[in-house]
Enzyme design. Structure first.
Site, PDB file in Angstrom:
ATOM      1  N   ARG A 193      -5.372  12.341   1.798  1.00  0.00           N
ATOM      2  CA  ARG A 193      -3.977  12.661   2.112  1.00  0.00           C
ATOM      3  C   ARG A 193      -3.408  13.754   1.206  1.00  0.00           C
ATOM      4  NH1 ARG A 193      -1.490   8.589   5.238  1.00  0.00           N
ATOM      5  NH2 ARG A 193      -3.107   7.815   6.641  1.00  0.00           N
ATOM      6  N   CYS A 215       2.350  -0.545  -0.952  1.00  0.00           N
ATOM      7  CA  CYS A 215       2.812   0.448   0.027  1.00  0.00           C
ATOM      8  C   CYS A 215       4.277   0.245   0.395  1.00  0.00           C
ATOM      9  CB  CYS A 215       1.982   0.352   1.298  1.00  0.00           C
ATOM     10  SG  CYS A 215       0.242   0.669   1.078  1.00  0.00           S
ATOM     11  N   HIS A 261      -5.598   6.185   0.284  1.00  0.00           N
ATOM     12  CA  HIS A 261      -4.573   6.479  -0.721  1.00  0.00           C
ATOM     13  C   HIS A 261      -5.045   5.873  -2.043  1.00  0.00           C
ATOM     14  CE1 HIS A 261      -0.809   6.773   2.117  1.00  0.00           C
ATOM     15  NE2 HIS A 261      -1.076   7.969   1.638  1.00  0.00           N
ATOM     16  N   ARG A 279       4.639  11.153  10.405  1.00  0.00           N
ATOM     17  CA  ARG A 279       5.416  10.582   9.298  1.00  0.00           C
ATOM     18  C   ARG A 279       6.300  11.608   8.586  1.00  0.00           C
ATOM     19  NH1 ARG A 279       2.634   6.503   5.297  1.00  0.00           N
ATOM     20  NH2 ARG A 279       4.853   6.013   5.094  1.00  0.00           N
TER      21      ARG A 279
HETATM   22  N1  ARG Z   1       0.127   3.689   8.278  1.00  0.00           N
HETATM   23  C1  ARG Z   1       0.464   4.288   7.033  1.00  0.00           C
HETATM   24  C2  ARG Z   1      -0.297   5.572   6.830  1.00  0.00           C
HETATM   25  O1  ARG Z   1      -1.451   5.611   7.195  1.00  0.00           O
HETATM   26  C3  ARG Z   1       0.207   3.333   5.899  1.00  0.00           C
HETATM   27  C4  ARG Z   1       0.669   3.847   4.586  1.00  0.00           C
HETATM   28  C5  ARG Z   1       0.322   2.937   3.456  1.00  0.00           C
HETATM   29  N2  ARG Z   1       0.980   3.323   2.280  1.00  0.00           N
HETATM   30  C6  ARG Z   1       0.432   3.385   1.061  1.00  0.00           C
HETATM   31  N3  ARG Z   1       1.186   3.631   0.047  1.00  0.00           N
HETATM   32  N4  ARG Z   1      -0.862   3.252   0.906  1.00  0.00           N
HETATM   33  O2  ARG Z   1       0.222   6.548   6.346  1.00  0.00           O
END
Ligand code: ARG
Length: 272
Positions: A142, A265, A171, A95
């Site tokens: 994260r 998200c 998150h 990402r």
């Molecule tokens: N697949 C993405 C990840 O794991 C989903 C992100 C979801 N975003 C959020 N703001 N919670 O990074």
């Protein structure tokens, strides 16, 4: 009886899921063997955007990149307070290129944008309570803890660190949301016991969600202070929010849930 709640017009940033796929696994919700209905994902996202516009909000749209299947999760690209954007630095290489697209957007809008040194995933792990002038920040999966101090310096706001302990709620925005300028809704079980005590101290009036609400992505919501857009599966949480005087608006986002995300998200708030 709770008095009538006043909605506040907001400005948001979203990115259409035109290239959304689940082709890698970086959270427990993602499973590359489960098929995604790409057309339905776009339709559901369009409906979400329409609802925001119908409610009178402004929605900017970011151009999706075919090589970035998670770019629909626009909340992760930055965190803004008082006209300053604190940029993201993604934990996973899959990402990382999304950050530059967000940086270019803010540059184009003439916003001061700060490039982070520390790993942080924008509004995924940061929430702002304007009424308290306070930032809530998640860590554990994260965002790196030093990013909380970096955000405080960048945004000139006190930052309260909260430790996430359940990988399904990787998150902050999967487990907690601001529902008005002073209050949050959250699922206590997503946080360490000391962080739960911090939340109880700060928010004695919070709307408490249970595990089922949280697993339905109910807390991954967007509120304008009155209307609360939340995943349509989270019916129990919708009832609790209605009892607290809010107007819940259920939104179907079955396809994006397969990527580990829902309403919040998909939506970054721009706070000028
Ligand atoms: N697949 C993405 C990840 O794991 C989903 C992100 C979801 N975003 C959020 N703001 N919670 O990074």
């Amino acid at each position: 009886m709770v008095g009538e709640r006043k909605p506040i017009c907001r400005t948001y940033l979203m990115c259409p899921p035109r290239f959304f796929r689940v082709e890698y696994v970086i959270n427990p919700w993602m499973d590359t063997t489960v098929p995604v209905d790409a057309d339905l994902a776009v339709k559901q996202w369009e409906r979400l955007r329409e609802i925001l516009i119908e409610l009178g909000h402004t929605v900017h749209v970011l151009d999706p990149d075919p090589g970035l299947p998670d770019m629909v999760f626009a909340a992760n690209g930055a965190f803004t307070v008082d006209g300053v954007a604190y940029g993201a630095r993604f934990r996973h290489p899959q990402r990382s290129a999304e950050a530059a697209a967000h940086r270019a957007f803010y540059a184009g809008q003439g916003w001061p944008h700060t490039e982070p040194v520390e790993i942080n995933e924008g509004e995924g792990d940061f929430a702002y309570l304007p009424g308290k002038g306070m930032v809530l920040a998640g860590y554990g999966f994260r965002t790196a803890p030093p990013a909380h101090a970096e955000a405080a310096e960048t945004l000139s706001r006190p930052v309260v660190s909260l430790r996430l302990t359940d990988p399904r709620f990787y998150h902050l925005d999967t487990a907690l949301a601001a529902i008005d300028d002073h209050t949050v809704a959250y699922y206590p079980g997503a946080f360490s016991a000391p962080s739960q005590r911090v939340l109880r101290q700060l928010f004695p009036d919070a709307v408490l969600a249970d595990e089922a609400d949280a697993l339905d992505f109910g807390l991954n919501l967007v509120s304008d202070g009155r209307h609360v857009l939340l995943n349509s599966d989270a019916t129990a949480l919708a009832t609790k929010l209605a009892a607290a005087g809010f107007t819940p608006i259920p939104v179907e986002l079955s396809e994006l849930k397969k990527g580990g995300g829902s309403v919040k998200c998909c939506i970054a708030e721009l706070r000028p």
